[in-house]
Design a protein around this motif. Structure first.
Motif, PDB file in Angstrom:
ATOM      1  N   SER A   9       0.737  -1.394   0.011  1.00  0.00           N
ATOM      2  CA  SER A   9      -0.060  -0.099   0.095  1.00  0.00           C
ATOM      3  C   SER A   9       0.973   1.342   0.100  1.00  0.00           C
ATOM      4  O   SER A   9       0.385   2.271  -0.608  1.00  0.00           O
ATOM      5  CB  SER A   9      -1.030  -0.205   1.250  1.00  0.00           C
ATOM      6  OG  SER A   9      -0.213   0.123   2.449  1.00  0.00           O
ATOM      7  N   VAL A  72     -11.148 -10.644  -2.804  1.00  0.00           N
ATOM      8  CA  VAL A  72     -11.465  -9.685  -1.740  1.00  0.00           C
ATOM      9  C   VAL A  72     -12.357  -9.809  -1.025  1.00  0.00           C
ATOM     10  O   VAL A  72     -13.708 -10.503  -1.242  1.00  0.00           O
ATOM     11  CB  VAL A  72     -11.967  -8.084  -2.677  1.00  0.00           C
ATOM     12  CG1 VAL A  72     -12.401  -7.229  -1.829  1.00  0.00           C
ATOM     13  CG2 VAL A  72     -10.595  -7.418  -3.241  1.00  0.00           C
ATOM     14  N   ILE A  86     -12.587  -3.595   3.509  1.00  0.00           N
ATOM     15  CA  ILE A  86     -12.097  -4.179   2.521  1.00  0.00           C
ATOM     16  C   ILE A  86     -10.805  -4.839   2.513  1.00  0.00           C
ATOM     17  O   ILE A  86      -9.765  -3.938   3.069  1.00  0.00           O
ATOM     18  CB  ILE A  86     -12.050  -3.343   1.020  1.00  0.00           C
ATOM     19  CG1 ILE A  86     -13.412  -2.705   0.547  1.00  0.00           C
ATOM     20  CG2 ILE A  86     -11.247  -4.066  -0.138  1.00  0.00           C
ATOM     21  CD1 ILE A  86     -13.388  -1.689  -0.242  1.00  0.00           C
ATOM     22  N   GLN A  87     -10.740  -6.096   2.376  1.00  0.00           N
ATOM     23  CA  GLN A  87      -9.345  -6.670   2.613  1.00  0.00           C
ATOM     24  C   GLN A  87      -9.284  -7.545   1.259  1.00  0.00           C
ATOM     25  O   GLN A  87     -10.132  -8.047   0.751  1.00  0.00           O
ATOM     26  CB  GLN A  87      -9.456  -7.581   3.994  1.00  0.00           C
ATOM     27  CG  GLN A  87      -9.646  -6.803   5.349  1.00  0.00           C
ATOM     28  CD  GLN A  87      -8.373  -6.211   5.654  1.00  0.00           C
ATOM     29  OE1 GLN A  87      -7.238  -6.270   5.399  1.00  0.00           O
ATOM     30  NE2 GLN A  87      -8.662  -5.059   6.260  1.00  0.00           N
ATOM     31  N   LYS A 107      -6.542  -3.792  -1.305  1.00  0.00           N
ATOM     32  CA  LYS A 107      -7.508  -2.495  -0.847  1.00  0.00           C
ATOM     33  C   LYS A 107      -6.962  -1.364  -1.391  1.00  0.00           C
ATOM     34  O   LYS A 107      -7.576  -0.491  -2.031  1.00  0.00           O
ATOM     35  CB  LYS A 107      -7.582  -2.631   0.738  1.00  0.00           C
ATOM     36  CG  LYS A 107      -8.309  -1.361   1.279  1.00  0.00           C
ATOM     37  CD  LYS A 107      -8.168  -1.530   2.730  1.00  0.00           C
ATOM     38  CE  LYS A 107      -6.819  -0.928   3.428  1.00  0.00           C
ATOM     39  NZ  LYS A 107      -6.713   0.607   2.960  1.00  0.00           N
ATOM     40  N   THR A 110      -7.674  -1.297  -4.942  1.00  0.00           N
ATOM     41  CA  THR A 110      -9.165  -1.202  -5.400  1.00  0.00           C
ATOM     42  C   THR A 110      -9.593   0.334  -5.148  1.00  0.00           C
ATOM     43  O   THR A 110     -10.446   0.853  -6.165  1.00  0.00           O
ATOM     44  CB  THR A 110     -10.023  -2.001  -4.486  1.00  0.00           C
ATOM     45  OG1 THR A 110      -9.489  -3.259  -4.741  1.00  0.00           O
ATOM     46  CG2 THR A 110     -11.628  -1.740  -4.673  1.00  0.00           C
TER      47      THR A 110
END
Length: 318
Positions: A9, A72, A86-87, A107, A110
């Motif tokens: 991330s 997801v 969300i994972q 995540k 997305t």
């Protein structure tokens, strides 16, 4: 054997240019050479929190180039555990050999591709002069939606509403250094008629965008409400607006924002003006004039994930 690249991330957050990502998505929707099977959409009980969770499996292929699959889960009650709803992970593959090229944190991927897709739609549907925005919702998408819309329109002032005023204020504080005036508000009704763009990203089961407050020329961006029993806009909003969706396959089958008005006879399938494939390829027009109210309903499309995965993989290898 070559080990897959890990893209986390932090890398996604630090390298994203929404203008670049919007252009990549525009090209992919326009060319429409990506094979996208119907996604798997499974709801499963989650007794501990007394609300169902959802498992999404979204594959896509660009023959002889690349492929990918996103796995997801969406757990609406994850705030109880101080976790995002969300994972998941994205597996990015070589389409010819099947070699796993990268594992990408899903995540963040997305969030970025969803915000960029809304901005892409806005480039066709909002007024070019749009300078004010109301952000409804304070989840991970909210900051990104504001930034993405500001990448394609001259956004100068943003209002943020959330069920928790503290979160709305935190978003305002986070963005005030970006040459955008951001203000937390306590009531949607107090500002919704004053803005050019309304962006809504929530898991609401009752409408938050009410058509009685909308005025001519506004654009409404509906990003949340991914299940048939969820909706962010009421029937009056849908009835007053020209409706656009990211894809017919998802938009007509998954979200209550479209399904409920269809079921109640408020609209018919013929009232859907276009999907993103048609807008990007210039097969159909977006906004016609400055008085038109437009609605874009996004439920997500695996093409968007593959485009984003390719974008970040190429960034990693620049």
């Amino acid at each position: 054997m070559q080990q897959p690249v890990q893209i986390d991330s932090n890398f996604i957050e630090s390298t994203t240019s929404f203008i670049e990502l919007v252009k990549e998505l525009d090209s992919a929707f326009s060319n429409n050479t990506t094979i996208v099977p119907k996604r798997h959409h499974h709801h499963f009980p989650n007794p501990e929190v007394k609300e169902e969770s959802t498992l999404l499996i979204m594959p896509a292929w660009k023959p002889s180039e690349d492929a990918g699959i996103k796995i997801v889960t969406v757990s609406p009650k994850n705030e109880m555990f101080e976790l995002p709803s969300i994972q998941g992970s994205y597996l990015y593959l070589d389409a010819t050999t099947g070699l796993l090229k990268a594992i990408i944190e899903a995540k963040s991927l997305t969030v970025k591709r969803t915000a960029a897709t809304s901005a892409l739609a806005s480039s066709f549907l909002s007024k070019k002069s749009a300078s004010t925005l109301l952000m409804i919702g304070t989840g991970a998408l909210s900051v990104n939606l504001i930034q993405a819309h500001a990448a394609v329109r001259p956004i100068k002032k943003v209002f943020v509403w959330g069920r928790t005023s503290t979160k709305a204020k935190l978003i305002a504080e986070k963005l005030n250094g970006e040459k955008i005036e951001v203000k937390a508000v306590s009531k949607i009704a107090s500002v919704i008629s004053k803005v050019d763009i309304v962006s809504c990203a929530t898991l609401s089961k009752t409408p938050l965008v009410l058509g009685k407050y909308l005025r001519k020329g506004q654009h409404v961006d509906l990003v949340g409400a991914y299940r048939p029993n969820m909706r962010e806009a009421d029937n009056e909003t849908i009835k007053k607006a020209s409706i656009f969706i990211d894809s017919y396959s998802g938009g007509l089958n998954e979200s209550g924002d479209i399904l409920i008005p269809l079921k109640e006879g408020i609209i018919s399938k013929d009232d859907i003006k276009a999907e993103l494939f048609q807008l990007c390829s210039k097969q159909k027009k977006g906004r016609i004039d400055d008085d038109e109210i437009t609605v874009f309903k996004s439920v997500g499309h695996a093409l968007e994930d593959l485009v984003a995965a390719r974008y970040y993989f190429n960034k990693m290898n620049d």
